[in-house]
Design a protein around this motif. Sequence first.
Motif, PDB file in Angstrom:
ATOM      1  N   VAL A 248      43.524  25.754  77.707  1.00  0.00           N
ATOM      2  CA  VAL A 248      43.404  27.941  77.049  1.00  0.00           C
ATOM      3  C   VAL A 248      42.521  28.520  76.108  1.00  0.00           C
ATOM      4  N   ALA A 249      42.056  27.213  74.865  1.00  0.00           N
ATOM      5  CA  ALA A 249      41.899  27.952  73.787  1.00  0.00           C
ATOM      6  C   ALA A 249      40.768  28.217  74.141  1.00  0.00           C
ATOM      7  N   HIS A 250      39.871  27.254  74.896  1.00  0.00           N
ATOM      8  CA  HIS A 250      38.938  27.138  75.524  1.00  0.00           C
ATOM      9  C   HIS A 250      38.454  28.796  75.390  1.00  0.00           C
ATOM     10  N   ALA A 251      39.456  29.167  77.076  1.00  0.00           N
ATOM     11  CA  ALA A 251      38.918  29.419  77.968  1.00  0.00           C
ATOM     12  C   ALA A 251      39.210  31.627  77.377  1.00  0.00           C
ATOM     13  N   HIS A 252      39.544  31.427  76.665  1.00  0.00           N
ATOM     14  CA  HIS A 252      39.250  32.586  75.676  1.00  0.00           C
ATOM     15  C   HIS A 252      38.025  32.999  75.378  1.00  0.00           C
ATOM     16  N   LYS A 253      36.798  31.816  75.390  1.00  0.00           N
ATOM     17  CA  LYS A 253      35.098  32.604  75.014  1.00  0.00           C
ATOM     18  C   LYS A 253      35.086  33.325  76.064  1.00  0.00           C
ATOM     19  N   HIS A 254      35.212  32.710  77.364  1.00  0.00           N
ATOM     20  CA  HIS A 254      34.699  33.709  78.642  1.00  0.00           C
ATOM     21  C   HIS A 254      35.243  34.064  79.321  1.00  0.00           C
ATOM     22  N   ARG A 255      36.815  33.576  79.131  1.00  0.00           N
ATOM     23  CA  ARG A 255      37.063  34.026  80.313  1.00  0.00           C
ATOM     24  C   ARG A 255      38.711  35.021  79.319  1.00  0.00           C
ATOM     25  N   GLY A 256      38.690  35.637  79.134  1.00  0.00           N
ATOM     26  CA  GLY A 256      39.895  36.786  77.958  1.00  0.00           C
ATOM     27  C   GLY A 256      40.081  37.737  79.010  1.00  0.00           C
ATOM     28  N   THR A 257      39.638  37.838  79.477  1.00  0.00           N
ATOM     29  CA  THR A 257      40.084  39.238  80.999  1.00  0.00           C
ATOM     30  C   THR A 257      41.274  38.838  81.917  1.00  0.00           C
ATOM     31  N   ARG A 258      41.495  37.506  81.416  1.00  0.00           N
ATOM     32  CA  ARG A 258      42.779  37.048  81.388  1.00  0.00           C
ATOM     33  C   ARG A 258      44.172  37.538  81.142  1.00  0.00           C
TER      34      ARG A 258
END
Length: 210
Positions: free
Chosen positions: A106-116
């Motif tokens: 989830v931390a890693h996903a904040h880089k490119h997937r913030g629109t979640r």
Amino acid sequence: MLTLYYAPNTASLAPHIALEQAGADYRLERVDFEAAQQRSPDYLAVNPKGRVPSLVTDRGVLTETPAILLYLAQRYPGADMAPLDDPFELARVQAFNVFLCSTVHVAHAHKHRGTRWVAATDTAALEAMTRNVPQTMTAAFELIERTMIGEPWACGEQFGIADMYLFTMTRWLASDKVELARFPKVAAHCERMASVPAVQRVMPHHPPRD
Ligand SMILES: N[C@@H](CCC(=O)N[C@@H](CS)C(=O)NCC(=O)O)C(=O)O
């Protein structure tokens, strides 16, 4: 025959290693993220979450990396990929993997997937989330280094599904602008993993991506 839907160097690397380690009869289906194939109607019919990995089995589709890994460990007990006969040790392996899934990924996903999490129009929030990834990934790996990782493998003596998953996320550190050398035990684990034959066999499918 199992089918693994995957994209290079994503969470799907972990079950790919497990399939190879188990000597399973499987085939790969690549999901092209550049073409947004994960959101195509065809792929959403496989996995309505629009994510990889997905594992198609003779009884239906499995999603969520920790669930797929445990399924493979149980389906191929001869490969000895988890302490299946020891409830406490198995729970420790699951705790490791659930931390990777629920916190590190989830931390890693904040880089490119913030629109979640925030509106696509909120560029300031999206930029702040991306900016913070090195800090949150560092904090997570500091915890792994200091309190979680065993020797020689993630959970101690037995090589298995936590190693495959930890290795997968360790490989994301460079693109998250975190220096692996800060974590000597994790770095040694990553090097050890690179010498595992099953890992070597799958790596050509998983070149690094940003
Ligand atoms: N909780 C899921 C997360 C899966 C996930 O987010 N996978 C990423 C690749 S690492 C993905 O498919 N992203 C595509 C997208 O968000 O569009 C798991 O553990 O399998």
